[in-house]
Motif scaffolding. Structure first.
Motif, short mmCIF file in Angstrom:
data_model
loop_
_atom_site.label_atom_id
_atom_site.label_comp_id
_atom_site.label_asym_id
_atom_site.label_seq_id
_atom_site.Cartn_x
_atom_site.Cartn_y
_atom_site.Cartn_z
N ALA A 256 48.30 35.48 47.74
CA ALA A 256 47.41 34.93 48.70
C ALA A 256 46.19 35.73 48.97
O ALA A 256 45.03 35.26 48.94
CB ALA A 256 48.10 34.50 50.00
N ASP A 257 46.30 37.16 49.03
CA ASP A 257 45.11 37.84 49.43
C ASP A 257 43.84 37.69 48.29
O ASP A 257 42.87 37.72 48.48
CB ASP A 257 45.62 39.41 49.26
N ARG A 258 44.57 37.73 46.92
CA ARG A 258 43.79 37.86 45.95
C ARG A 258 42.93 36.37 45.77
O ARG A 258 41.96 36.24 44.96
CB ARG A 258 44.11 38.35 44.61
N PHE A 259 43.49 35.44 46.22
CA PHE A 259 42.77 34.09 46.16
C PHE A 259 41.96 33.76 47.46
O PHE A 259 41.51 32.70 47.97
CB PHE A 259 43.74 32.95 45.95
N LEU B 93 43.04 33.79 50.75
CA LEU B 93 43.65 32.80 51.98
C LEU B 93 43.88 33.86 52.98
O LEU B 93 44.21 33.34 54.19
CB LEU B 93 45.00 32.64 51.46
N TRP B 94 43.78 35.05 52.93
CA TRP B 94 43.95 35.92 54.09
C TRP B 94 42.56 36.36 54.64
O TRP B 94 42.26 37.12 55.52
CB TRP B 94 44.61 36.99 54.04
N GLY B 95 41.42 35.66 54.05
CA GLY B 95 40.08 36.09 54.46
C GLY B 95 39.04 36.60 53.43
O GLY B 95 39.87 37.21 52.27
N PRO B 96 37.88 36.88 53.43
CA PRO B 96 37.14 37.13 52.35
C PRO B 96 37.11 38.93 52.40
O PRO B 96 37.72 39.47 53.36
CB PRO B 96 35.51 36.67 53.02
N PRO B 97 36.48 39.20 51.26
CA PRO B 97 36.66 40.72 51.03
C PRO B 97 35.91 41.38 52.10
O PRO B 97 34.97 41.01 52.83
CB PRO B 97 35.61 41.05 49.69
N ALA C 17 43.14 43.21 51.35
CA ALA C 17 42.97 44.28 50.35
C ALA C 17 41.86 43.80 49.31
O ALA C 17 41.19 44.74 48.94
CB ALA C 17 44.21 44.44 49.61
N TRP C 18 41.94 42.65 49.17
CA TRP C 18 40.75 42.19 47.81
C TRP C 18 40.07 41.00 48.27
O TRP C 18 38.57 40.88 48.33
CB TRP C 18 41.68 41.65 46.69
#
Length: 155
Positions: free
Chosen positions: A27-30, A32-36, A42-43
Motif C-alpha cells: 500500500a505504501d509503494r502505491f 495509499l498511506w500518503g505521498p513521498p 517509507a516510499w
C-alpha cells in the motif's frame, strides 16, 4: 512437547502480523498511506520504491531493478493475502521466508552494518515465517476449512 493451545493462537498472530505487514508495504509503494515525504511513509510511490530497490541491489545489473521491484511487490501482495486467509499456509510461509531472507541479505550487503535489518525486524519476520511453515495443521485457516469440507464429502 508443544501445547496445541499455544501453537494455534501463535500461528494466527504470525499469519496476521506478516500478512498485514506485507500488504501495508505494498500500500505504501502505491501511495495509499500518503505521498513521498509524509510522516510514517517509507516510499509513497512506486518510483521511490524502485529507487530503494536499486539501492539494496546495487550489485546486480541496473536493468533488473524494475523487475525486482515488481517481483518483490507481487510476492508481498500474494503472500500477504494468502497468509491472512490461511490458504496454502505452509507454501506461503516458506515463500515469505525466502522473500524476507533475500531482503535481509540485500539490506546487509548494501549498507554498512546490520542496523537496517535489525531496525525493520526483517530477521524476526523471516524466522516467524519459517516457524509458521512448520506449524502442523493450523486450525483457524481456510486450509482447515477446506480440509473439513473434504473430510465431510469423503464420508
Amino acid at each position: 512437547m508443544q501445547s496445541r493451545t499455544l501453537v494455534q493462537p501463535a500461528q494466527l498472530l504470525v499469519r496476521f502480523g506478516l500478512g498485514t505487514a506485507f500488504l501495508s508495504a505494498v500500500a505504501d509503494r502505491f501511495g495509499l498511506w500518503g505521498p513521498p515525504g509524509t510522516a510514517g511513509v517509507a516510499w509513497g510511490d512506486f518510483e521511490h520504491f524502485t529507487g530503494y530497490t536499486r539501492t539494496i541491489t546495487w550489485f546486480l545489473p541496473v536493468v533488473l531493478t524494475p523487475l525486482l521491484a515488481w517481483l518483490a511487490t507481487m510476492g508481498e501482495a500474494l503472500f500477504g493475502v494468502l497468509l491472512l486467509l490461511g490458504y496454502r499456509t505452509r507454501e506461503s510461509a516458506l515463500g515469505s521466508t525466502a522473500l524476507l531472507s533475500t531482503f535481509a541479505l540485500s539490506m546487509t550487503v548494501s549498507s554498512p552494518g546490520l542496523h537496517g535489518v535489525f531496525t525493520y525486524s526483517v530477521l524476526s519476520a523471516a524466522g516467524g515465517a519459517f516457524l509458521l511453515a512448520n506449524v502442523p495443521d493450523p486450525i483457524w485457516s481456510l486450509d482447515a476449512l477446506l480440509r473439513s469440507v473434504k473430510v465431510e464429502s469423503e464420508a
